[in-house]
Design an enzyme around this catalytic site. Sequence first.
Site, PDB file in Angstrom:
ATOM      1  N   HIS A  19       0.837  -1.211   0.000  1.00  0.00           N
ATOM      2  CA  HIS A  19       0.000   0.000   0.000  1.00  0.00           C
ATOM      3  C   HIS A  19       0.862   1.248   0.000  1.00  0.00           C
ATOM      4  CE1 HIS A  19      -3.457   2.548   1.172  1.00  0.00           C
ATOM      5  NE2 HIS A  19      -4.154   1.548   0.679  1.00  0.00           N
TER       6      HIS A  19
ATOM      7  N   ILE B 201       1.567   4.768   1.540  1.00  0.00           N
ATOM      8  CA  ILE B 201       0.583   5.631   2.197  1.00  0.00           C
ATOM      9  C   ILE B 201      -0.188   4.795   3.212  1.00  0.00           C
ATOM     10  CG2 ILE B 201       0.339   7.257   0.283  1.00  0.00           C
ATOM     11  CD1 ILE B 201      -2.325   5.902  -0.400  1.00  0.00           C
TER      12      ILE B 201
ATOM     13  N   GLY C 175      -6.668   4.051   4.389  1.00  0.00           N
ATOM     14  CA  GLY C 175      -7.769   4.819   4.969  1.00  0.00           C
ATOM     15  C   GLY C 175      -8.449   4.107   6.120  1.00  0.00           C
ATOM     16  N   VAL C 176      -8.589   2.798   6.034  1.00  0.00           N
ATOM     17  CA  VAL C 176      -9.226   2.061   7.111  1.00  0.00           C
ATOM     18  C   VAL C 176      -8.431   2.195   8.413  1.00  0.00           C
ATOM     19  CG1 VAL C 176      -8.130  -0.170   6.623  1.00  0.00           C
ATOM     20  CG2 VAL C 176     -10.407  -0.105   7.653  1.00  0.00           C
TER      21      VAL C 176
ATOM     22  N   GLU D  70      -9.465   3.630  12.040  1.00  0.00           N
ATOM     23  CA  GLU D  70      -9.119   2.909  13.268  1.00  0.00           C
ATOM     24  C   GLU D  70      -8.418   3.843  14.263  1.00  0.00           C
ATOM     25  OE1 GLU D  70      -8.615  -0.072  16.141  1.00  0.00           O
ATOM     26  OE2 GLU D  70      -9.951   0.010  14.400  1.00  0.00           O
TER      27      GLU D  70
END
Length: 157
Positions: free
Chosen positions: A38, A44, A47-48, A52
């Site tokens: 990623h 980067i 987003g998850v 969190e």
Amino acid sequence: MRPEVFKMIDRVVSIDPSLNKIHCQGLVPQESSIFEGHFPGHPIMPGVLLIEAMAQSTGWLILARNRFEKMPFLATVKEGKLRTFVVPGQNLDLYSEILHEGSGFVVARTQGSIDGKLICSAELTFRVLPWPEGKMKAVVMKVAEHVSFPLTEFVDA
């Protein structure tokens, strides 16, 4: 921050005396297994994991409000917005504010910023329940020490 083991908060910076607001920080690590895919050549933070991190910040506030007698579980993410990339080495400031509490649920507004610039936000709903059987509470208490959570102010002796 150790995202590969879901420890997203490095430090509880402050908790509002009214227990309505919290400020936490997490330093995005220079290297982590999450960056391997990623993305190769352009790491980067997923987003998850930003969601969190916002949830964990709010969780610490809910734990304080309940004096560590009950545990929050993320139930709903509303209006989640991810505005820009977060890259290794950036320091993420996380802010949460309680909007509503009742019937075993807590609703909070939360956001993350880097150098004062808003990068993510969401409205999060948590279910607040008794601790599950086992060692979970003891593990959370140990993590609380690691993130400089002011336990003596919020846990009855």
